[in-house]
Scaffold this motif. Structure first.
Motif, PDB file in Angstrom:
ATOM      1  N   ASP A  58       0.831  -1.204   0.000  1.00  0.00           N
ATOM      2  CA  ASP A  58       0.000   0.000   0.000  1.00  0.00           C
ATOM      3  C   ASP A  58       0.865   1.253   0.000  1.00  0.00           C
ATOM      4  OD1 ASP A  58      -2.155  -1.709   0.057  1.00  0.00           O
ATOM      5  OD2 ASP A  58      -2.609  -1.372   2.186  1.00  0.00           O
ATOM      6  N   LYS A  59       1.938   1.245   0.802  1.00  0.00           N
ATOM      7  CA  LYS A  59       2.847   2.397   0.880  1.00  0.00           C
ATOM      8  C   LYS A  59       3.555   2.603  -0.463  1.00  0.00           C
ATOM      9  CE  LYS A  59       5.340   5.477   3.151  1.00  0.00           C
ATOM     10  NZ  LYS A  59       4.811   6.734   3.603  1.00  0.00           N
ATOM     11  N   LEU A  60       4.043   1.505  -1.045  1.00  0.00           N
ATOM     12  CA  LEU A  60       4.734   1.613  -2.331  1.00  0.00           C
ATOM     13  C   LEU A  60       3.791   2.085  -3.433  1.00  0.00           C
ATOM     14  CD1 LEU A  60       6.977  -1.569  -2.205  1.00  0.00           C
ATOM     15  CD2 LEU A  60       7.711   0.810  -2.007  1.00  0.00           C
ATOM     16  N   SER A  61       2.551   1.614  -3.417  1.00  0.00           N
ATOM     17  CA  SER A  61       1.571   2.052  -4.418  1.00  0.00           C
ATOM     18  C   SER A  61       1.301   3.549  -4.303  1.00  0.00           C
ATOM     19  CB  SER A  61       0.267   1.276  -4.271  1.00  0.00           C
ATOM     20  OG  SER A  61       0.462  -0.061  -4.622  1.00  0.00           O
ATOM     21  N   ALA A  62       1.196   4.022  -3.072  1.00  0.00           N
ATOM     22  CA  ALA A  62       0.969   5.457  -2.855  1.00  0.00           C
ATOM     23  C   ALA A  62       2.174   6.259  -3.329  1.00  0.00           C
ATOM     24  CB  ALA A  62       0.687   5.728  -1.382  1.00  0.00           C
ATOM     25  N   GLN A  63       3.362   5.761  -3.066  1.00  0.00           N
ATOM     26  CA  GLN A  63       4.565   6.463  -3.515  1.00  0.00           C
ATOM     27  C   GLN A  63       4.684   6.459  -5.037  1.00  0.00           C
ATOM     28  OE1 GLN A  63       7.671   4.553  -1.230  1.00  0.00           O
ATOM     29  NE2 GLN A  63       7.518   6.074   0.394  1.00  0.00           N
ATOM     30  N   MET A  64       4.290   5.364  -5.665  1.00  0.00           N
ATOM     31  CA  MET A  64       4.318   5.313  -7.127  1.00  0.00           C
ATOM     32  C   MET A  64       3.321   6.307  -7.721  1.00  0.00           C
ATOM     33  SD  MET A  64       6.689   3.472  -8.304  1.00  0.00           S
ATOM     34  CE  MET A  64       6.181   3.422 -10.006  1.00  0.00           C
TER      35      MET A  64
ATOM     36  N   ASP B  75       2.383   9.078  -6.301  1.00  0.00           N
ATOM     37  CA  ASP B  75       3.006  10.393  -6.102  1.00  0.00           C
ATOM     38  C   ASP B  75       4.088  10.646  -7.156  1.00  0.00           C
ATOM     39  OD1 ASP B  75       1.391  10.854  -3.910  1.00  0.00           O
ATOM     40  OD2 ASP B  75       2.950  10.384  -2.426  1.00  0.00           O
ATOM     41  N   ALA B  76       4.903   9.639  -7.433  1.00  0.00           N
ATOM     42  CA  ALA B  76       5.960   9.779  -8.434  1.00  0.00           C
ATOM     43  C   ALA B  76       5.357  10.038  -9.817  1.00  0.00           C
ATOM     44  CB  ALA B  76       6.846   8.535  -8.451  1.00  0.00           C
ATOM     45  N   ALA B  77       4.267   9.361 -10.132  1.00  0.00           N
ATOM     46  CA  ALA B  77       3.604   9.569 -11.419  1.00  0.00           C
ATOM     47  C   ALA B  77       3.077  11.000 -11.508  1.00  0.00           C
ATOM     48  CB  ALA B  77       2.467   8.562 -11.601  1.00  0.00           C
ATOM     49  N   GLY B  78       2.531  11.502 -10.418  1.00  0.00           N
ATOM     50  CA  GLY B  78       2.067  12.883 -10.392  1.00  0.00           C
ATOM     51  C   GLY B  78       3.214  13.863 -10.561  1.00  0.00           C
ATOM     52  N   ASN B  79       4.338  13.573  -9.905  1.00  0.00           N
ATOM     53  CA  ASN B  79       5.520  14.433 -10.046  1.00  0.00           C
ATOM     54  C   ASN B  79       6.030  14.416 -11.483  1.00  0.00           C
ATOM     55  OD1 ASN B  79       5.448  15.054  -7.335  1.00  0.00           O
ATOM     56  ND2 ASN B  79       6.978  13.529  -6.768  1.00  0.00           N
TER      57      ASN B  79
ATOM     58  N   ALA C 249       0.212   3.082 -17.735  1.00  0.00           N
ATOM     59  CA  ALA C 249      -1.207   3.204 -17.374  1.00  0.00           C
ATOM     60  C   ALA C 249      -1.375   4.042 -16.103  1.00  0.00           C
ATOM     61  CB  ALA C 249      -1.819   1.817 -17.176  1.00  0.00           C
ATOM     62  N   LEU C 250      -0.508   3.825 -15.130  1.00  0.00           N
ATOM     63  CA  LEU C 250      -0.580   4.610 -13.890  1.00  0.00           C
ATOM     64  C   LEU C 250      -0.346   6.083 -14.176  1.00  0.00           C
ATOM     65  CD1 LEU C 250      -0.648   4.892 -10.764  1.00  0.00           C
ATOM     66  CD2 LEU C 250       1.837   4.474 -10.827  1.00  0.00           C
ATOM     67  N   VAL C 251       0.684   6.395 -14.943  1.00  0.00           N
ATOM     68  CA  VAL C 251       1.004   7.791 -15.247  1.00  0.00           C
ATOM     69  C   VAL C 251      -0.138   8.456 -16.008  1.00  0.00           C
ATOM     70  CG1 VAL C 251       2.568   9.279 -16.562  1.00  0.00           C
ATOM     71  CG2 VAL C 251       3.498   7.468 -15.120  1.00  0.00           C
ATOM     72  N   ILE C 252      -0.733   7.743 -16.943  1.00  0.00           N
ATOM     73  CA  ILE C 252      -1.855   8.317 -17.700  1.00  0.00           C
ATOM     74  C   ILE C 252      -3.038   8.606 -16.784  1.00  0.00           C
ATOM     75  CG2 ILE C 252      -3.622   7.785 -19.442  1.00  0.00           C
ATOM     76  CD1 ILE C 252      -1.364   6.432 -21.065  1.00  0.00           C
ATOM     77  N   SER C 253      -3.339   7.689 -15.870  1.00  0.00           N
ATOM     78  CA  SER C 253      -4.479   7.925 -14.976  1.00  0.00           C
ATOM     79  C   SER C 253      -4.205   9.082 -14.021  1.00  0.00           C
ATOM     80  CB  SER C 253      -4.843   6.657 -14.205  1.00  0.00           C
ATOM     81  OG  SER C 253      -3.857   6.344 -13.254  1.00  0.00           O
ATOM     82  N   VAL C 254      -2.980   9.200 -13.556  1.00  0.00           N
ATOM     83  CA  VAL C 254      -2.636  10.272 -12.614  1.00  0.00           C
ATOM     84  C   VAL C 254      -2.531  11.617 -13.317  1.00  0.00           C
ATOM     85  CG1 VAL C 254      -0.814  11.111 -11.075  1.00  0.00           C
ATOM     86  CG2 VAL C 254      -1.555   8.737 -10.932  1.00  0.00           C
ATOM     87  N   CYS C 255      -2.039  11.628 -14.541  1.00  0.00           N
ATOM     88  CA  CYS C 255      -1.846  12.910 -15.231  1.00  0.00           C
ATOM     89  C   CYS C 255      -3.169  13.631 -15.451  1.00  0.00           C
ATOM     90  CB  CYS C 255      -1.083  12.726 -16.536  1.00  0.00           C
ATOM     91  SG  CYS C 255      -2.057  12.277 -17.981  1.00  0.00           S
ATOM     92  N   LYS C 256      -4.248  12.879 -15.536  1.00  0.00           N
ATOM     93  CA  LYS C 256      -5.557  13.517 -15.721  1.00  0.00           C
ATOM     94  C   LYS C 256      -5.956  14.343 -14.506  1.00  0.00           C
ATOM     95  CE  LYS C 256      -6.989  10.175 -19.058  1.00  0.00           C
ATOM     96  NZ  LYS C 256      -7.936   9.288 -19.601  1.00  0.00           N
TER      97      LYS C 256
END
Length: 128
Positions: free
Chosen positions: A19-25, A27-31, A58-65
């Motif tokens: 869960d912690k690593l997923s949250a950090q990923m 955050d990294a995608a948002g950054n 896929a993660l970066v695309i979902s977060v970038c929105k």
């Protein structure tokens, strides 16, 4: 009993570390999206970099929105898609060359040093 099965499911399918690593990923995608939008040097370097694995793309695309306005999000997503297409095209070409190296008609012809194309492709597609 619905609560009990739900609690049991959550217990089995959750992990504090994951869960912690997923949250950090996330955050990294948002950054990543933020820096791509705000820093021209970062944008230029990122657009020249190797493509992300499919899961992180896929993660970066979902977060970038969430990070970018609609126009910037579309531009960023299209850049990621083009980057991914180029990477997959190169992997395809290397795999094709690798398979041709087994044809007797190509004996003695120089290859593109594609012996590692299978593990590179598996790594790119599966992240393993």
């Amino acid at each position: 009993t619905d609560t009990m099965s739900s609690d049991l499911y959550n217990c089995v399918h959750s992990c504090a570390l994951c869960d912690k690593l997923s949250a950090q990923m996330a955050d990294a995608a948002g950054n990543l999206a933020y820096l791509w939008d705000k820093e021209n040097d970062f944008r230029s370097n990122f657009e020249k970099a190797a493509a992300l694995c499919l899961e992180h793309m896929a993660l970066v695309i979902s977060v970038c929105k969430k990070e970018l306005n609609a126009k910037k999000s579309e531009e960023f997503t299209q850049m990621l898609i083009n980057q991914q297409k180029n990477a997959l095209d190169a992997l395809y070409d290397d795999l094709h060359s690798f398979t041709l190296s087994f044809d007797y008609r190509n004996t003695g012809k120089p290859d593109k040093n594609v012996a590692d194309s299978v593990p590179r492709t598996v790594n790119h597609l599966t992240k393993f």
